[in-house]
Scaffold this motif. Structure first.
Motif, short mmCIF file in Angstrom:
data_model
loop_
_atom_site.label_atom_id
_atom_site.label_comp_id
_atom_site.label_asym_id
_atom_site.label_seq_id
_atom_site.Cartn_x
_atom_site.Cartn_y
_atom_site.Cartn_z
N LEU A 167 4.69 -15.77 6.94
CA LEU A 167 5.63 -14.73 7.33
C LEU A 167 6.58 -15.26 8.41
N PRO A 168 7.67 -14.54 8.68
CA PRO A 168 8.56 -14.94 9.79
C PRO A 168 7.77 -15.06 11.09
N ALA A 169 8.30 -15.83 12.01
CA ALA A 169 7.55 -16.17 13.23
C ALA A 169 7.54 -15.08 14.29
N ASP A 170 8.45 -14.09 14.22
CA ASP A 170 8.49 -13.05 15.24
C ASP A 170 8.36 -11.67 14.63
N SER A 171 8.03 -10.69 15.45
CA SER A 171 7.73 -9.34 14.94
C SER A 171 8.94 -8.67 14.29
N ARG A 172 10.15 -8.89 14.82
CA ARG A 172 11.33 -8.27 14.21
C ARG A 172 11.59 -8.88 12.84
N GLY A 173 11.41 -10.18 12.73
CA GLY A 173 11.56 -10.83 11.43
C GLY A 173 10.53 -10.34 10.44
N GLN A 174 9.31 -10.10 10.90
CA GLN A 174 8.25 -9.58 10.03
C GLN A 174 8.56 -8.15 9.59
N GLY A 175 9.14 -7.37 10.51
CA GLY A 175 9.54 -6.01 10.15
C GLY A 175 10.60 -5.99 9.08
N THR A 176 11.58 -6.88 9.21
CA THR A 176 12.63 -7.00 8.19
C THR A 176 12.04 -7.47 6.87
N TRP A 177 11.09 -8.39 6.93
CA TRP A 177 10.45 -8.91 5.71
C TRP A 177 9.77 -7.77 4.95
N VAL A 178 9.04 -6.93 5.67
CA VAL A 178 8.34 -5.80 5.03
C VAL A 178 9.34 -4.85 4.38
N LYS A 179 10.43 -4.55 5.08
CA LYS A 179 11.44 -3.64 4.50
C LYS A 179 12.08 -4.23 3.25
N ASN A 180 12.28 -5.54 3.24
CA ASN A 180 12.94 -6.19 2.10
C ASN A 180 12.00 -6.42 0.92
N ASN A 181 10.71 -6.53 1.18
CA ASN A 181 9.77 -6.90 0.13
C ASN A 181 8.76 -5.82 -0.22
N SER A 182 8.78 -4.73 0.50
CA SER A 182 7.80 -3.67 0.27
C SER A 182 8.46 -2.32 0.51
N LYS A 183 7.64 -1.33 0.77
CA LYS A 183 8.16 0.02 1.05
C LYS A 183 7.70 0.43 2.44
N ALA A 184 8.64 0.67 3.32
CA ALA A 184 8.31 1.06 4.68
C ALA A 184 7.82 2.50 4.72
N VAL A 185 6.81 2.77 5.55
CA VAL A 185 6.32 4.14 5.76
C VAL A 185 6.50 4.47 7.24
N TYR A 186 6.84 5.71 7.53
CA TYR A 186 7.23 6.08 8.89
C TYR A 186 6.24 7.04 9.55
N SER A 187 5.14 7.30 8.88
CA SER A 187 4.08 8.13 9.45
C SER A 187 2.77 7.35 9.40
N THR A 188 2.01 7.43 10.47
CA THR A 188 0.73 6.72 10.50
C THR A 188 -0.23 7.25 9.43
N LYS A 189 0.00 8.48 8.97
CA LYS A 189 -0.85 9.07 7.93
C LYS A 189 -0.66 8.37 6.58
N ASP A 190 0.48 7.70 6.42
CA ASP A 190 0.77 7.03 5.14
C ASP A 190 0.36 5.56 5.12
N LEU A 191 -0.20 5.09 6.23
CA LEU A 191 -0.61 3.69 6.30
C LEU A 191 -1.85 3.42 5.45
N LYS A 192 -1.93 2.20 4.90
CA LYS A 192 -3.10 1.76 4.15
C LYS A 192 -3.72 0.57 4.85
N ARG A 193 -4.99 0.37 4.62
CA ARG A 193 -5.70 -0.76 5.21
C ARG A 193 -4.96 -2.06 4.86
N GLY A 194 -4.74 -2.87 5.88
CA GLY A 194 -4.03 -4.13 5.68
C GLY A 194 -2.54 -4.06 5.93
N ASP A 195 -1.98 -2.85 6.09
CA ASP A 195 -0.55 -2.72 6.36
C ASP A 195 -0.21 -3.28 7.75
N LEU A 196 1.00 -3.79 7.88
CA LEU A 196 1.50 -4.16 9.20
C LEU A 196 2.06 -2.91 9.87
#
Length: 341
Positions: A244-273
């Motif tokens: 993954l990218p080396a910093d947290s902002r880069g990792q956040g962008t990676w998740v948005k570009n390659n997955s589906k971002a969720v904005y509530s902790t209730k929607d998180l799944k085990r293993g999610d960043l």
């Protein structure tokens, strides 16, 4: 002289017919081959390797079609697009449906299309589960013929009897001889099984670093110390060889570009960043009026499920640790998402 000429002419005709024949046969064989096609059900990345660590060549849009060249592993198909690009896409049914021959051709001898039979050579128990703890349905006598559906695990075959009953028998050669090929087919994990397995590997890799000291701006080439993004990056690298990218902002962008971002902790799944903004206080009122859409990511952790997070965030806290997802962590949460899919 005329006779010699006739013989030479006849020889030439025979030779021409002989050399042309393979081409005709080859064309006929080629036209008889089935084309395995894939229909893209949801936008998916086309990569240069059969892995989530592969570089993204392009994004295949929903309702586009591809030719499936092979199933490269449990998680990826090798495909060719209508523009001629060749690459790899996730084999999850969420992204692609395959038609043309019932299954994609295996890349490593999957046994597809072969009839596997077993002959009982010593009385063996026929069970309802692939385990010695499974209930015994009946005893199969010596000389019983079975169709082998798969090798479910290291000790049991899934089989079908001549009267259509499906169950499990020991795979020990003491009980049965197998014919039909050199390798009995093993079951492919479902997409959810594949994802769950990867998630558990990542968490296991992360947990082995519990207690590793925190250091802001830690060296990405060692595991002696970690900051938050270095730790997350190392867990995925160790488990899946995914960098993954080396910093947290880069990792956040990676998740948005390659997955589906969720904005509530209730929607998180085990293993999610999980991505967080800067600390502003422990109470909800400290974050009142904050526009999270404009806040910068300052921290990342791995969600364990059941309101737990695996992370590292300060020297004082003791390095890599697990924490409850409550208080300020909930208030600071910006969004999260899956890395594996």
């Amino acid at each position: 002289m005329k006779r010699s000429m006739a013989i030479l002419l006849l020889s030439a005709i025979i030779l021409t017919s002989y050399t042309a024949a393979p081409k005709t046969t080859s064309a006929a064989s080629s036209s008889a081959q089935k084309v395995v096609s894939g229909h893209i059900n949801s936008g998916v990345n086309l990569r240069d390797k059969p892995s989530t660590s592969g570089n993204i060549i392009s994004s295949l849009k929903k309702d586009s079609d591809v030719v499936v060249l092979e199933r490269s592993n449990d998680y990826f198909y090798k495909v060719q697009t209508s523009q001629g690009q060749i690459g790899y896409v996730s084999s999850a049914e969420k992204y692609i449906s395959v038609s043309g021959s019932g299954t994609a051709p295996g890349g490593s001898g999957s046994g597809v299309g072969q009839a596997w039979t077993g002959l009982v050579i010593y009385g063996v128990n026929f069970r309802d589960q692939p385990s010695t703890s499974g209930k015994i349905v009946t005893l199969l006598k010596k000389g019983t013929s079975l169709t082998i559906l798969e090798k479910t695990n290291s000790a049991f075959y899934k089989v079908k009897t001549e009267n259509g009953k499906v169950g499990y028998v020991s795979s020990s050669d003491k009980y049965m001889t197998v014919s039909g090929g050199t390798q009995v087919p093993t079951p492919n994990p479902t997409p959810s099984e594949s994802v769950n397995k990867q998630v558990e590997l990542v968490i296991k890799a992360g947990m082995k670093y519990l207690g590793t000291p925190y250091e802001y701006g830690s060296d990405r080439n060692t595991t002696l110390t970690f900051d938050c993004s270095d730790f997350v990056r190392q867990a995925f690298k160790d488990a899946l060889n995914l960098v993954l990218p080396a910093d947290s902002r880069g990792q956040g962008t990676w998740v948005k570009n390659n997955s589906k971002a969720v904005y509530s902790t209730k929607d998180l799944k085990r293993g999610d960043l999980m991505f967080f903004m800067s600390y502003k206080g422990s109470s909800a009122s400290a974050y009142a009026g904050v526009n999270k859409a404009t806040e910068r990511i300052t921290h990342v952790g791995i969600y364990l499920g059941d309101g737990q997070i695996l992370q590292t965030y300060s020297t004082k806290s003791g390095g890599v640790r697990t924490d409850k997802l409550d208080g300020a962590w909930v208030h600071r949460f910006l969004y999260g998402g899956s890395v594996v899919k």
